[in-house]
Design a protein around this motif. Structure first.
Motif, PDB file in Angstrom:
ATOM      1  N   GLU A   1       0.840  -1.198   0.000  1.00  0.00           N
ATOM      2  CA  GLU A   1       0.000   0.000   0.000  1.00  0.00           C
ATOM      3  C   GLU A   1       0.876   1.250   0.000  1.00  0.00           C
ATOM      4  OE1 GLU A   1      -2.280   0.943   3.562  1.00  0.00           O
ATOM      5  OE2 GLU A   1      -2.904   2.785   2.557  1.00  0.00           O
ATOM      6  N   ILE A   2       0.444   2.262  -0.764  1.00  0.00           N
ATOM      7  CA  ILE A   2       1.150   3.547  -0.808  1.00  0.00           C
ATOM      8  C   ILE A   2       0.619   4.428   0.320  1.00  0.00           C
ATOM      9  CG2 ILE A   2       1.569   5.631  -2.159  1.00  0.00           C
ATOM     10  CD1 ILE A   2       0.996   4.005  -4.669  1.00  0.00           C
ATOM     11  N   THR A   3       1.497   4.893   1.216  1.00  0.00           N
ATOM     12  CA  THR A   3       1.065   5.837   2.255  1.00  0.00           C
ATOM     13  C   THR A   3       2.106   6.957   2.359  1.00  0.00           C
ATOM     14  OG1 THR A   3       2.167   4.986   4.262  1.00  0.00           O
ATOM     15  CG2 THR A   3       0.226   3.794   3.515  1.00  0.00           C
ATOM     16  N   ASN A   4       1.876   7.893   3.267  1.00  0.00           N
ATOM     17  CA  ASN A   4       2.809   9.003   3.532  1.00  0.00           C
ATOM     18  C   ASN A   4       3.372   9.647   2.259  1.00  0.00           C
ATOM     19  OD1 ASN A   4       2.429   8.218   6.144  1.00  0.00           O
ATOM     20  ND2 ASN A   4       4.581   7.880   6.615  1.00  0.00           N
ATOM     21  N   PRO A   5       2.502  10.071   1.328  1.00  0.00           N
ATOM     22  CA  PRO A   5       3.044  10.607   0.074  1.00  0.00           C
ATOM     23  C   PRO A   5       3.723  11.951   0.288  1.00  0.00           C
ATOM     24  CG  PRO A   5       0.687  10.972   0.187  1.00  0.00           C
ATOM     25  CD  PRO A   5       1.045  10.135   1.382  1.00  0.00           C
ATOM     26  N   GLY A   6       4.850  12.135  -0.360  1.00  0.00           N
ATOM     27  CA  GLY A   6       5.489  13.444  -0.409  1.00  0.00           C
ATOM     28  C   GLY A   6       4.948  14.228  -1.587  1.00  0.00           C
TER      29      GLY A   6
ATOM     30  N   PRO B   1       7.282  15.507   4.466  1.00  0.00           N
ATOM     31  CA  PRO B   1       8.080  14.285   4.441  1.00  0.00           C
ATOM     32  C   PRO B   1       9.300  14.436   3.537  1.00  0.00           C
ATOM     33  CG  PRO B   1       5.984  13.964   3.315  1.00  0.00           C
ATOM     34  CD  PRO B   1       5.949  15.323   3.932  1.00  0.00           C
ATOM     35  N   THR B   2      10.404  13.892   3.993  1.00  0.00           N
ATOM     36  CA  THR B   2      11.609  13.841   3.170  1.00  0.00           C
ATOM     37  C   THR B   2      12.031  12.379   3.150  1.00  0.00           C
ATOM     38  OG1 THR B   2      12.889  14.250   5.152  1.00  0.00           O
ATOM     39  CG2 THR B   2      12.434  16.157   3.777  1.00  0.00           C
ATOM     40  N   GLY B   3      13.096  12.083   2.468  1.00  0.00           N
ATOM     41  CA  GLY B   3      13.522  10.687   2.405  1.00  0.00           C
ATOM     42  C   GLY B   3      12.795   9.994   1.267  1.00  0.00           C
ATOM     43  N   TYR B   4      12.209   8.849   1.553  1.00  0.00           N
ATOM     44  CA  TYR B   4      11.528   8.105   0.492  1.00  0.00           C
ATOM     45  C   TYR B   4      10.322   8.894  -0.017  1.00  0.00           C
ATOM     46  CZ  TYR B   4      14.365   4.021   1.382  1.00  0.00           C
ATOM     47  OH  TYR B   4      15.422   3.156   1.497  1.00  0.00           O
ATOM     48  N   PRO B   5      10.040   8.829  -1.349  1.00  0.00           N
ATOM     49  CA  PRO B   5       8.899   9.575  -1.898  1.00  0.00           C
ATOM     50  C   PRO B   5       7.560   9.129  -1.297  1.00  0.00           C
ATOM     51  CG  PRO B   5      10.280   8.685  -3.680  1.00  0.00           C
ATOM     52  CD  PRO B   5      10.811   8.137  -2.385  1.00  0.00           C
ATOM     53  N   PHE B   6       7.443   7.848  -0.959  1.00  0.00           N
ATOM     54  CA  PHE B   6       6.234   7.323  -0.329  1.00  0.00           C
ATOM     55  C   PHE B   6       6.656   6.397   0.803  1.00  0.00           C
ATOM     56  CE2 PHE B   6       5.456   7.645  -4.932  1.00  0.00           C
ATOM     57  CZ  PHE B   6       4.441   8.591  -4.941  1.00  0.00           C
ATOM     58  N   GLY B   7       5.762   6.233   1.778  1.00  0.00           N
ATOM     59  CA  GLY B   7       6.019   5.259   2.841  1.00  0.00           C
ATOM     60  C   GLY B   7       5.187   4.020   2.570  1.00  0.00           C
ATOM     61  N   PHE B   8       5.744   3.035   1.908  1.00  0.00           N
ATOM     62  CA  PHE B   8       4.955   1.850   1.557  1.00  0.00           C
ATOM     63  C   PHE B   8       4.712   0.969   2.781  1.00  0.00           C
ATOM     64  CE2 PHE B   8       6.595   3.132  -2.541  1.00  0.00           C
ATOM     65  CZ  PHE B   8       5.483   2.958  -3.348  1.00  0.00           C
ATOM     66  N   THR B   9       3.539   0.366   2.800  1.00  0.00           N
ATOM     67  CA  THR B   9       3.231  -0.642   3.810  1.00  0.00           C
ATOM     68  C   THR B   9       2.921  -1.943   3.082  1.00  0.00           C
ATOM     69  OG1 THR B   9       0.842  -0.362   3.816  1.00  0.00           O
ATOM     70  CG2 THR B   9       2.122   1.147   5.204  1.00  0.00           C
ATOM     71  N   ASN B  10       2.765  -2.996   3.831  1.00  0.00           N
ATOM     72  CA  ASN B  10       2.457  -4.269   3.173  1.00  0.00           C
ATOM     73  C   ASN B  10       1.617  -5.139   4.091  1.00  0.00           C
ATOM     74  OD1 ASN B  10       5.135  -4.778   4.741  1.00  0.00           O
ATOM     75  ND2 ASN B  10       4.281  -6.805   4.344  1.00  0.00           N
ATOM     76  N   GLY B  11       1.139  -6.237   3.523  1.00  0.00           N
ATOM     77  CA  GLY B  11       0.367  -7.181   4.309  1.00  0.00           C
ATOM     78  C   GLY B  11      -0.137  -8.296   3.435  1.00  0.00           C
ATOM     79  N   VAL B  12      -0.989  -9.118   4.035  1.00  0.00           N
ATOM     80  CA  VAL B  12      -1.586 -10.223   3.277  1.00  0.00           C
ATOM     81  C   VAL B  12      -2.979 -10.469   3.849  1.00  0.00           C
ATOM     82  CG1 VAL B  12      -0.301 -11.855   4.724  1.00  0.00           C
ATOM     83  CG2 VAL B  12      -1.304 -12.659   2.588  1.00  0.00           C
ATOM     84  N   GLN B  13      -3.906 -10.806   2.982  1.00  0.00           N
ATOM     85  CA  GLN B  13      -5.272 -11.090   3.416  1.00  0.00           C
ATOM     86  C   GLN B  13      -5.659 -12.506   2.991  1.00  0.00           C
ATOM     87  OE1 GLN B  13      -8.295  -8.165   2.681  1.00  0.00           O
ATOM     88  NE2 GLN B  13      -6.885  -6.435   2.858  1.00  0.00           N
TER      89      GLN B  13
END
Ligand code: FES
Ligand code: FES
Lengths: 786, 160
Positions: A461-466, A629-641
């Motif tokens: 998942e895409i989160t924390n977008p810059g 936000p600086t650093g990575y362009p997005f803060g990706f998350t992950n998981g499984v359902q």
């Protein structure tokens, strides 16, 4: 400084929930202002046509009517708007105005506005307006809309192609050429719509003597609308105040620009009285954005032992007659093709996207933008590969996900991943669901004629977008947030912050974060949101940024105030501020924990006796902090359902027995609220997988535009949802939090589709289209057996 | 044209004049400013507008105000103030069984009526009872949990 995070990570309850539980919510749709007027719209009955006659004279004299506006009066008050982002090169869209001028572009396009004493009178007067249209051929298909000579969705277009792009690694052709196995499919996703329970609502109120425009607007992005209203109507932005009080659901739908809200603002600028527009449910269906119609042709190449080598994807996504403003309708498809295969170690990829115009309601961002498409296509192909190679579906995923020790890494579509936890998540899920037990039960029940299916879906998942999301494309959409935190004269805390609350629990988690910085209880921190006059400007709520970016803003603001308090206390106590800490509502000696001065005493001295402080002491008990936000362009998350379903092969009915989610959203600020974000998100993914679809006929008429005909998930059909967590904090921030609001929606549909296909596998049947209605399931069974 | 209307709302007698086409929900919201009764569909399918009419749950969007003449109406505001919902409210709060809150008054009224009429519903029966209440935010499970816990607590309370 406070040293122990006593409240971050705790399941604090939401204070603002208590008002709702007593029937004391305060939504825009509840608001009545003195001299307020009500708006209703005459809308185009046709999907595409030219206005040949529009006569509003009779409506003007109808009972209760104050004004009737056509394009001639309203559009003149407002600059037209055209959707576009600089980083989507070649994208086109025609300019938009408040009311249709010559051409109507969808069934529901507003043509005239009636403003009256009551909504009922405004609606009555709409019926007295004479509108004649010459019907034009509506654009409603997919591939055929690009054929030479096809009718065009809007005057001024050269073709029905809004945007095309292609991503390609060098080795993709070779990967397919040397593949031992290729699986493929054509996947279709039905257009659906967010259906917030409170419809869109706005009360626009202009006071000519002060030049002040106040817009009470049920939105998740008040600053964005402050900027839009200021620019489009030619007002200085400090004279535009947008207030978003309680909002009855938003999910991305309430951050787009709509004709009716602009009309309400134009009308108050003309009439100098408050003008209210609240969509009724039928209007919602023909004016709220729709979302996620995709037609995807996809292939996956694997080597002999089931290692994924490459994917090749063509996604065509129709959006309506123009692209939505100000974010564009291209982001959905752009994310869909960029997230394909994201969880997997996949060296090569080609993705082609075509965004198409049609004469239907505009389609644009809705919770989990693009994610469900990428996830469902990828995970369907992985299951097809597993079946072909006779590998267990869990096993093929475990073999192919990016290993937890392989970070940081970059996907073949260019996404940079800081640190994800697919392997850990898959292992935890396997345990949680007792995978082997489920498979044993499944086999036994099959012998008894009961057809259960187990479906798995990994996701990113895409989160924390810059600013990479919109800002670089020239859109005035903020990726930063701001907070003002102050110690009150009585020693309590107030935090005004730009992130907004639609029930996620924003105010609660901000109180927890600030409380930890200041050594107080969250109950002592009052958080205010949703008012451009009283909170600093920021991005507010979109793309899962509240906890990660807003939370970091609150944390840094809290620390700044903690430092200020220590300095003031140090001055009073003649102590080095570095030797002081904040705990339990007081300034203490950091080493011994001995209380030196209560916060109430700091508040009193700084407010009422500043002259007693040594010269040069800054007595400002209010601090402001912005954070981008600086650093990575997005803060990706992950998981499984995982989904467990039972399919009745006689009726085609699907029963959802249970659903599981393992999610890694980084640092968890409030586990209670995180889990409920996931559950709500899952159900919003299950709806379009099984029920929800905006059905259009070939004339571009919506066939099921009411809550009786459009099926949404109800309590009796939904499963219990069991949630597990892995916590991999981001190192880009002090707080370490990422987003979680879209994770549930991202993969729920994929898991349930794989589960249904697993249940149907003995029959050789496979569905590749959502929603998976009973009729489609029965049709697939016929094909399978035919 | 308006008609005179006398009724009791949350224990207080009300005398007003209304247009015959005014729905009970619009009357409560716009005239009496009892805005805890919400509107989500205005066709009887979402449950946001539920109120009690002579003790029975009805859709405020489907009943005309004039049809409530002479009756006793209870809205979320009245029920909340009377304390009749206190344990349900507490359970909803603890379980975070609401997000935006727009469905919440209707959910509480359905839950209240269920608990009045069915002594010990199981989870399946709770889900079925909620089948006329749309919630877009929660996914329902937390609401089912909150109602189930209230049933348990009431049973314990009654037994104690
Ligand atoms: S508003 Fe009455 S049931 Fe939906
Ligand atoms: S809490 Fe938002 S609709 Fe139920």
């Amino acid at each position: 400084m406070s040293d122990r995070p006593a409240h971050i990570g705790q399941p604090h309850l939401r204070h603002n929930a208590l008002r709702h539980l007593a029937g004391r919510g305060a939504y825009v749709s509840d608001l009545q202002l003195p001299r307020m007027l009500h708006a209703a719209f005459l809308r185009s009955p046709m999907a595409h046509g030219l206005i040949t006659a529009l006569d509003v004279e009779e409506a003007r004299t109808a009972p209760g009517v104050v004004a009737v506006f056509t394009a001639a009066e309203l559009n003149a008050r407002c600059k037209s708007w055209t959707s576009g982002l600089g980083h989507f090169a070649g994208m086109v869209s025609v300019p938009q105005n408040i009311l249709a001028e010559r051409e109507v572009l969808w069934a529901g396009h507003p043509v005239a506005m009636v403003v009256a004493r009551s909504r009922a009178e405004a609606e009555d007067a709409c019926e007295r307006i004479l509108l004649d249209l010459d019907e034009l051929e509506p654009v409603s298909g997919v591939d055929e809309v690009l054929l030479p000579g096809a009718p065009l969705a809007a005057d001024g277009l050269e073709s029905n192609l809004c945007f095309r792009t292609e991503l390609k690694t060098e080795g993709v052709a070779q990967a397919f050429a040397r593949a031992a196995h290729v699986v493929e499919g054509d996947y279709a996703f039905g257009r659906h719509t967010p259906v917030t329970l409170e419809p869109r609502a706005v009360v626009a109120d202009y006071t000519p003597s002060s030049g002040q425009l106040t817009v009470h607007h049920g939105t998740q992005t008040p600053y964005q609308f402050q900027d839009i209203y200021a620019r489009q109507f030619g007002l200085p932005d400090h004279k535009v105040r947008v207030i978003a009080p309680d909002v009855g659901g938003s999910f991305g739908m309430k951050l787009h620009l709509y004709n009716e809200e602009m009309a309400a603002v134009a009308a108050t600028l003309i009439l100098h009285r408050p003008v209210r527009f609240v969509a009724d449910r039928l209007e919602s269906f023909v004016s709220d954005i729709h979302a996620r119609e995709h037609h995807v042709r996809a292939r996956m190449a694997l080597d002999a032992d089931g290692t994924i080598l490459a994917m090749d994807v063509e996604d065509r996504t129709p959006i309506g007659a123009f692209s939505a403003y100000p974010r564009t309708s291209v982001v959905e498809g752009n994310q869909s093709i960029r997230l394909m295969g994201a969880p997997y170690r996949m060296p090569d990829y080609r993705g082609e996207l075509k965004v198409l115009f049609q004469n239907k309601v505009q389609a644009s961002q809705y919770r989990a933008v693009g994610h469900p498409i990428a996830c469902q296509v990828t995970e369907a192909l992985v299951d097809q590969a597993a079946a072909l190679l006779n590998i267990d579906p869990w096993e093929i995923r475990a073999r192919n996900v990016v290993p937890d020790d392989a970070y940081p890494c970059t996907s073949p579509t260019g996404y940079q991943f800081e640190k994800l936890s697919h392997e850990k998540s898959l292992r935890l899920l396997r345990e949680m669901i007792d995978y082997d037990g489920l498979r044993r039960d499944q086999a036994e029940l099959r012998n008894a004629g009961i057809h259960r299916g187990i479906g798995l879906a990994t996701f990113v998942e895409i989160t924390n977008p810059g600013a990479a999301f919109y800002g670089v494309g020239g859109a005035r959409i903020s990726a930063q947030d701001g907070a003002v935190v102050r110690l009150t004269p009585g020693g309590e805390v107030h935090c005004a912050i730009s992130v907004t609350e639609q029930g996620q629990g924003t105010e609660t988690i901000m109180a927890q974060i600030v409380a930890d910085q200041l050594g107080v209880n969250p109950d002592q921190v009052k958080v205010t949101t949703g008012d451009t006059d009283t909170t600093p400007s920021g991005g507010a709520a979109w793309a899962c940024r509240g906890a990660g970016i807003g939370g970091e803003t609150a944390l840094r603001a809290g620390r700044k105030l903690a430092r200020r308090i220590a300095e003031i206390a140090g001055a009073v106590l003649q102590a080095d501020p570095d030797t002081l800490a904040l705990r339990d509502g007081a300034v203490v000696d950091a080493a011994t924990g001995v209380e030196r001065l209560t916060l109430a005493e700091v508040g009193r001295i700084a407010t009422y006796r500043p002259e007693t402080l040594p010269a040069g002491t800054d007595n400002s008990l209010s601090v402001a902090q912005h954070f981008a936000p600086t650093g990575y362009p997005f803060g990706f998350t992950n998981g499984v359902q995982a989904a467990l379903v039972e399919v009745d092969v006689e009726t085609g009915m699907v029963r959802l027995l249970k659903h599981w989610v393992v999610e890694d959203c980084g640092r968890i600020i409030n586990p209670l609220l995180v889990d409920e974000q996931i559950r709500g998100g899952v159900v919003q993914g299950l709806g379009p997988a099984l029920f929800e679809e905006c059905l259009y006929d070939e004339n571009g008429q919506l066939q099921n535009g009411s809550l009786a005909d459009y099926l949404v998930p109800m309590a009796c059909e939904m499963p219990d949802i069991i949630i597990g967590h892995v916590e991999t904090p981001t190192e880009d921030t002090i707080l370490g939090a990422k987003g979680v609001g879209e994770a549930g929606t991202a993969a729920a549909g994929a898991a349930v589709m794989n589960a249904v296909n697993d249940a149907l596998s003995p029959f050789g049947a496979r569905l590749m289209q959502t929603p998976m209605t009973p009729a489609r399931i029965l049709a697939a069974l016929c094909v399978g057996q035919g | 044209m308006t008609l005179p209307l006398h009724l009791t709302v949350n224990g207080q007698s009300v005398a007003e004049h209304v247009e015959p086409r005014t729905s009970l929900a619009d009357f409560l919201r716009d005239r009496l400013r009892l805005t805890g009764t919400h509107l989500g569909c205005e066709m009887g399918v979402c449950g946001a507008c539920l109120v009690l009419l002579d003790g029975k749950p009805v859709h405020g969007c489907l009943v005309l105000a004039v049809q409530a003449a002479g009756s006793e109406v209870q809205t979320i505001e009245g029920l909340a103030e009377s304390g009749a919902l206190a344990d349900l409210q507490r359970a909803f709060h603890e379980r975070n069984a609401l997000q935006c809150g727009y469905c919440t008054p209707g959910m509480l009224i359905t839950a209240h009526s269920l608990l009045e009429t069915t002594p010990a519903p199981d989870r399946g029966e709770i889900r079925t009872a909620l089948s006329g209440n749309f919630c877009r935010c929660t996914g329902y499970e937390s609401i089912v949990d909150a109602i189930a816990v209230t049933i348990e607590r009431r049973a314990e309370g009654a037994g104690a």
